[in-house]
Write a protein that holds these residues in place. Structure first.
Motif, PDB file in Angstrom:
ATOM      1  N   THR A 234     -51.593 -10.664  40.503  1.00 53.98           N
ATOM      2  CA  THR A 234     -50.245 -10.647  39.891  1.00 53.98           C
ATOM      3  C   THR A 234     -49.606  -9.243  39.955  1.00 53.98           C
ATOM      4  OG1 THR A 234     -50.293 -10.092  37.623  1.00 53.98           O
ATOM      5  CG2 THR A 234     -50.259 -12.236  38.132  1.00 53.98           C
ATOM      6  N   TYR A 235     -48.369  -9.149  40.866  1.00 53.53           N
ATOM      7  CA  TYR A 235     -48.478  -7.547  40.964  1.00 53.53           C
ATOM      8  C   TYR A 235     -46.674  -7.880  41.275  1.00 53.53           C
ATOM      9  CZ  TYR A 235     -52.685  -7.352  44.066  1.00 53.53           C
ATOM     10  OH  TYR A 235     -54.004  -7.087  44.122  1.00 53.53           O
ATOM     11  N   GLN A 236     -45.687  -6.725  40.680  1.00 59.49           N
ATOM     12  CA  GLN A 236     -44.486  -6.506  40.950  1.00 59.49           C
ATOM     13  C   GLN A 236     -44.059  -6.337  42.707  1.00 59.49           C
ATOM     14  OE1 GLN A 236     -42.871  -4.585  37.232  1.00 59.49           O
ATOM     15  NE2 GLN A 236     -40.847  -4.857  38.491  1.00 59.49           N
ATOM     16  N   VAL A 237     -43.048  -7.150  42.338  1.00 64.21           N
ATOM     17  CA  VAL A 237     -42.927  -6.407  44.776  1.00 64.21           C
ATOM     18  C   VAL A 237     -41.397  -5.582  44.198  1.00 64.21           C
ATOM     19  CG1 VAL A 237     -41.480  -7.410  46.512  1.00 64.21           C
ATOM     20  CG2 VAL A 237     -43.276  -8.672  44.992  1.00 64.21           C
ATOM     21  N   ASP A 238     -42.435  -4.517  44.726  1.00 59.58           N
ATOM     22  CA  ASP A 238     -41.196  -3.462  44.944  1.00 59.58           C
ATOM     23  C   ASP A 238     -40.120  -3.105  45.818  1.00 59.58           C
ATOM     24  OD1 ASP A 238     -42.594  -1.709  47.176  1.00 59.58           O
ATOM     25  OD2 ASP A 238     -44.173  -1.264  45.041  1.00 59.58           O
ATOM     26  N   ARG A 239     -40.546  -3.700  47.661  1.00 58.90           N
ATOM     27  CA  ARG A 239     -39.304  -3.908  48.400  1.00 58.90           C
ATOM     28  C   ARG A 239     -39.912  -5.342  49.189  1.00 58.90           C
ATOM     29  NH1 ARG A 239     -41.838   0.872  50.501  1.00 58.90           N
ATOM     30  NH2 ARG A 239     -40.112   1.949  50.038  1.00 58.90           N
ATOM     31  N   ILE A 240     -38.883  -5.706  49.809  1.00 60.26           N
ATOM     32  CA  ILE A 240     -38.936  -6.617  50.826  1.00 60.26           C
ATOM     33  C   ILE A 240     -38.344  -6.585  52.352  1.00 60.26           C
ATOM     34  CG2 ILE A 240     -39.139  -8.493  48.642  1.00 60.26           C
ATOM     35  CD1 ILE A 240     -36.600  -9.618  49.308  1.00 60.26           C
ATOM     36  N   GLY A 241     -38.703  -7.669  53.016  1.00 61.89           N
ATOM     37  CA  GLY A 241     -38.038  -6.821  54.231  1.00 61.89           C
ATOM     38  C   GLY A 241     -38.584  -7.638  55.240  1.00 61.89           C
ATOM     39  N   VAL A 242     -37.685  -7.067  56.866  1.00 59.83           N
ATOM     40  CA  VAL A 242     -37.725  -8.198  57.686  1.00 59.83           C
ATOM     41  C   VAL A 242     -38.209  -6.796  58.783  1.00 59.83           C
ATOM     42  CG1 VAL A 242     -36.695  -9.717  57.399  1.00 59.83           C
ATOM     43  CG2 VAL A 242     -35.266  -8.331  58.340  1.00 59.83           C
ATOM     44  N   PHE A 243     -39.182  -6.949  60.230  1.00 65.20           N
ATOM     45  CA  PHE A 243     -39.357  -6.075  61.086  1.00 65.20           C
ATOM     46  C   PHE A 243     -37.881  -6.462  62.435  1.00 65.20           C
ATOM     47  CE2 PHE A 243     -43.359  -7.301  59.129  1.00 65.20           C
ATOM     48  CZ  PHE A 243     -44.092  -5.186  58.920  1.00 65.20           C
ATOM     49  N   CYS A 244     -37.322  -5.312  62.298  1.00 62.83           N
ATOM     50  CA  CYS A 244     -36.809  -5.694  63.539  1.00 62.83           C
ATOM     51  C   CYS A 244     -36.433  -4.955  64.764  1.00 62.83           C
ATOM     52  CB  CYS A 244     -35.556  -5.445  62.992  1.00 62.83           C
ATOM     53  SG  CYS A 244     -34.404  -5.981  61.402  1.00 62.83           S
TER      54      CYS A 244
END
Lengths: 599, 383
Positions: A234-244
């Motif tokens: 298990t992990y705590q998500v610290d960043r989400i995003g997309v590639f542009c």
């Protein structure tokens, strides 16, 4: 987050040089993901180059914003995948992450083998496929013929193929419209528990492990606690995003979207391609189908040419392993080569990639020993074990039986090359399971011993079919066979790193071929060097490298002292790239090249 | 001083030729209208410059090489020899050699060279076969060479000539006949080189493009080398060096200075030197391009382009590389004194056992079998 109906996810399938990178660039450019100024030629091509250099074999994605003719605003996600049989599983996961493909075919060259191998993967993943004929502006373009060929050979409707010139930009708006109108929107349930596929992952020096995910159901947000269902971590998500294509942080990723997450994951090894990512609190009840743990199928020894490099090599291998879950290693000691590592790989290309990285990025000259598969040994005392290394083969008296892995191989080939392919499979102890035709193409299914395939089968296949065959395989099981260990003696000394396990019926042929190869690969010495192949104490093949008779500088006067000294230094450096066995110097590349069979 | 075990010689380079030979990688240039007076001044100025750094030396030998030094006017040769005698001291009986092309024009200058002080002629005959001479790009015929040789023999006590073997299309028997004829003409010294394809030559160009046909296979070349040793020995011209044969006592003393790792001054464009100066042994080199050299000497007072001290280890290596070419071999004690890393006694014993090396006291040398393998032997010894 984008509404499902406004998302299109796709890949581009193309033969090399048919314009995949140029098309991708045009799409990026015309949707304004990059301004003209930012747009350096061939954004995706620079990734290809990296791949070629063996730095990364990773999926890449680009998110494009597009306002269609219907006035609606769409998000298009392009995924670019590697295409080699060693990474067939990784590619299949990437294909599962999108709903459609653009099939790019050069309008003058037509369909080629590599196109087929990839397009079948797209078909397997139930993709909607839009044929795109590129380079229609060239005088040699024959769009009608190529359209017909696509229908004949691949069996998909090409009447609506989009005609473009990626180079001039002709037809690019039609491609964008086709993506929107002809490819299906993804499905998914925003309110269901989070279910996302781990498509790929890699290490980034600033962010740690970056995980590429495709959201199937639910919504992923920053600070969410997520769980990997296979590794159970298990992990705590610290960043989400997309590639542009540059990384862009977003607030959330919803169903149908492709993006990345980071979560202070230290090692790529902790992430598994094909794993299901869900929420720790509200878990999905069913993991995604099709997950396969990475399993090395090819093993070989890697040794530093200079024994002093061993510690550096250990550091380098440990670092590489952190970033590649599919690669295994353990220490190995060879009487001939000293300390090194026995390493396991997904296939031969994977082996080459890792070896090249060790040599280039860590500047270590390596000796690669004969690749081997994993044998099952059943001993007379009733125990059994796995054998990864011919050098570890116990005495024949202790062996009750040996089993070797077999594969089921599927080969697609234009029928003009079928005879050569059947001959090749037959030579490699293959058993034909099926032979069917689709148009002028044959599909043959063979059962083959992996050890006959592992080394140079793919190269040979490409060469006998001029590159027109596609090849895929899966391990089918283990079978008992008459296998023997063949040793190679150089100047009467056994060189353990050259011993191989071979089928009894092939031993003599392999022995002869290896002795002949070594005769070419080992330089002449000041004495005769006999090379022998032996099973147990019995010599089955032999060659002799004749003694060097002349190696002297004819003229050497006052001006030559410096030059001669520098030449000697250079020769000494060359000698460092060889290993000495008894009195004989063996060049590092001989260990692998001795195994190549010419026909 | 170490250099004294080899002696001291002066090499003078004349860089001009009438035509460039396709096998030659020496510093040679085709130029019309060479101003001999200017070159005379420059060469003597260089002699004065180098002599000032190595005062009070006795010059054992002088060698005019090239290029084609037989294109020098005898006055130029005389001026150079005189300058050497003035700025250093010429040993009595010093050997003064000059390389000459065997044409009638050049033979006409032989008397002038003798009067200038030259006492040994080394002729670039290269072959006694007209077809081979043409293939080698030589401008003389075999008959012309024989005639020029006769002129030289009438004027000089010591005459040597060069032949090239292992040429394109050459058979063992043809070489036997050619060498036998040469031995019947020979005065006291022969240089017999196997054709080597050197980078930067026209032959190399052709070779790279696969257009240099008929070079002998390594086995045939080895046979030719062996035959050369046998015939010369039988005729009383044992090989005292890899490619050089002489009646005992008639060895090229100048070249032997290189092989015995003595000191030598390099005068003229592209000439190399080894000089033991105050801070030890120094490698020197001059500008290769003739006009650049000439203007550097004239305008800046020196044609030198490189000066580098040779480390102790490199000196030892150079000594070994050079001296093992000689039949008399190398002295391991001298090698060690120079600062060479010890040669493994096992390696020496192994090579001796294989019949490639002999050892007598502290001296080692290549045997008849070992000689054609000298580069391989050196790789073992100096590994």
């Amino acid at each position: 987050m984008t509404e499902l109906s406004k998302i299109r996810n796709f890949s581009i399938v193309a033969h090399i040089d048919h314009g995949k990178s140029t098309l991708a660039d045009r799409l990026i450019q015309s949707t304004g993901a990059l301004t003209d100024r930012e747009m350096k030629a061939q954004v995706l091509d620079s990734m290809d180059l990296e791949r070629e250099r063996g730095i990364t074999i990773k999926a890449q994605t680009v998110r494009l914003e597009y306002t269609a003719k219907d006035g609606e605003h769409y998000v298009l996600n392009l995924i670019d995948t590697p295409g080699h049989v060693d990474f067939a599983y990784e590619v299949s996961r990437s294909m599962q992450a999108v709903e459609g493909s653009l099939l790019v075919v050069d309008a003058s060259q037509g369909v080629e083998a590599q196109t087929l191998a990839n397009v079948y993967q797209a078909i397997d993943a139930d993709h909607e496929i839009v044929p795109v004929l590129n380079k229609v502006d060239l005088p040699a373009a024959e769009p009608d013929r190529v359209r017909e060929q696509i229908e004949d050979v691949i069996g998909i409707d090409a009447s609506q193929a989009v005609l473009i010139s990626a180079k001039t930009g002709l037809g690019i708006p039609d491609v964008l419209e086709a993506i929107v109108t002809r490819l299906p929107a993804p499905k998914g349930d925003r309110d269901a528990p989070l279910k996302a596929m781990l498509v790929d992952s890699w290490y980034d020096a600033y962010l740690g492990v970056v995980v590429l995910v495709r959201i199937i159901d639910g919504v992923l947000k920053k600070n969410d606690k997520v769980r990997m269902m296979q590794t159970k971590a298990t992990y705590q998500v610290d960043r989400i995003g997309v590639f542009c294509p540059a990384m862009l942080t977003v607030e959330e990723l919803g169903p149908g979207e492709l993006g990345f997450l980071t979560a202070s994951i230290k090692q790529v090894r902790d992430t598994r391609v094909g794993d299901t990512v869900t929420h720790e609190r509200r878990q999905t009840d069913k993991a995604l189908p099709g997950f396969k743990p990475a399993q090395p199928v090819v093993f070989c020894g890697l040794f530093p040419v200079d024994t002093n490099d061993f510690d550096d090599m250990r550091d380098a291998i440990e670092k590489l392993a952190l970033n590649d879950a599919s690669f295994t290693y353990e220490m190995e000691t060879s009487a001939a080569l000293g300390f090194g590592f026995r390493c396991g790989f997904l296939g031969l290309l994977h082996l080459e990639v890792i070896r090249d990285r060790l040599e280039r990025e860590y500047d270590i000259d390596l000796i690669t020993t004969a690749p081997s598969v994993v044998y099952h040994l059943h001993l007379t005392d009733g125990t059994h074990s796995e054998l990864h290394n011919p050098a570890d083969m116990p005495d024949v008296m202790q062996i009750d039986r040996i089993e070797e892995p077999w594969i089921k191989a599927t080969i697609m080939v234009p029928d003009e090359f079928l005879g050569d392919v059947l001959k090749l499979c037959q030579e490699r102890r293959g058993v034909q399971l099926d032979l069917t035709y689709a148009g002028s193409r044959a599909m043959v299914v063979y059962e083959l011993p992996l050890n006959e395939v592992v080394f140079d089968f793919y190269d040979r296949l490409k060469s006998v079919t001029k590159g027109y065959a596609s090849f895929d395989y899966a391990i089918s099981g283990y079978k008992q066979e008459q296998l023997v260990k063949m040793s190679i003696l150089v100047n009467d000394e056994p060189v353990d790193a050259l011993s191989i396990i071979v089928h009894r019926s092939k031993a003599e042929m392999r022995g002869r071929s290896m002795c002949e190869k070594l005769k070419e690969l080992i330089p002449q010495h000041m004495f005769k060097v006999p090379i022998q192949a032996a099973i147990g104490g019995r010599v089955i093949a032999r060659e002799t490298i004749s003694a060097l008779r002349k190696d002297v500088t004819a003229k050497c006067y006052g001006g030559d002292a410096t030059r001669k000294r520098k030449l000697l230094d250079k020769q000494k450096a060359g000698k460092k790239k060889m290993r000495q066995f008894g009195k004989v110097d063996i060049p590092q590349e001989a260990f692998i090249n001795a195994l190549k069979m010419d026909g | 001083m170490d250099w004294q075990q080899g002696g001291f010689g002066v090499y003078v380079h004349w860089p001009f030729c009438l035509a460039k030979c396709p096998y030659c990688d020496f510093n040679s240039h085709v130029r019309a209208g060479v101003d001999q007076a200017a070159w005379r001044r420059a060469l003597t100025a260089e002699i004065a410059r180098v002599a000032a750094e190595t005062p009070d030396r006795q010059v054992d030998t002088v060698f005019f090489g090239g290029g084609t030094p037989s294109l020098m006017e005898p006055e130029t040769v005389a001026a150079v020899i005189e300058a050497i005698g003035t700025h250093w001291r010429l040993a009595s009986g010093a050997e003064i050699s000059l390389e000459a092309n065997p044409t009638s024009v050049e033979a006409g200058r032989f008397r002038g060279y003798r009067d200038a002080g030259v006492n040994r002629i080394s002729m670039g005959i290269q072959s006694l076969d007209d077809r081979a001479l043409k293939a080698l790009g030589r401008m003389h015929s075999a008959a012309e060479a024989r005639a020029a040789f006769d002129v030289a023999r009438g004027l000089f006590d010591r005459v040597s000539f060069d032949l090239i073997h292992a040429r394109q299309g050459q058979e063992l028997d043809a070489w036997r006949a050619e060498l036998s004829e040469a031995l019947s003409m020979a005065v006291d010294h022969l240089s017999l080189y196997q054709l080597t394809i050197e980078p930067g030559t026209r032959f190399h160009d052709l070779f790279e493009r696969g257009r240099l046909k008929g070079l002998p296979e390594p086995d045939l070349a080895a046979d030719m080398y062996e035959l050369t040793q046998e015939l010369c020995e039988a005729a009383g011209y044992p090989g005292y060096e890899i490619s050089n044969h002489a009646r005992p006592g008639a060895e090229s003393r100048h070249n032997r200075i290189y092989w015995r790792y003595g000191d030598y001054a390099g005068i003229g464009p592209g000439a190399h030197g080894r000089l033991t100066l105050q801070d030890g042994r120094t490698a020197t080199e001059t500008l290769r391009e003739p006009m650049s050299w000439l203007s550097a000497v004239t305008e800046q007072g020196s044609g030198e382009s490189l000066r580098e001290s040779v480390s102790a280890a490199d000196q030892a290596t150079e000594y070994m590389l050079m001296s093992l070419r000689l039949a008399e071999g190398s002295d391991l004690a001298r090698y060690a004194a120079l600062g060479g890393t010890a040669v493994s006694p096992d390696t020496v014993a192994g090579l001796e056992e294989a019949g490639l090396l002999w050892q007598r006291g502290s001296r080692i040398g290549a045997t008849r079998t070992g000689r054609p393998l000298l580069n391989a032997i050196l790789r073992e010894l100096l590994a």
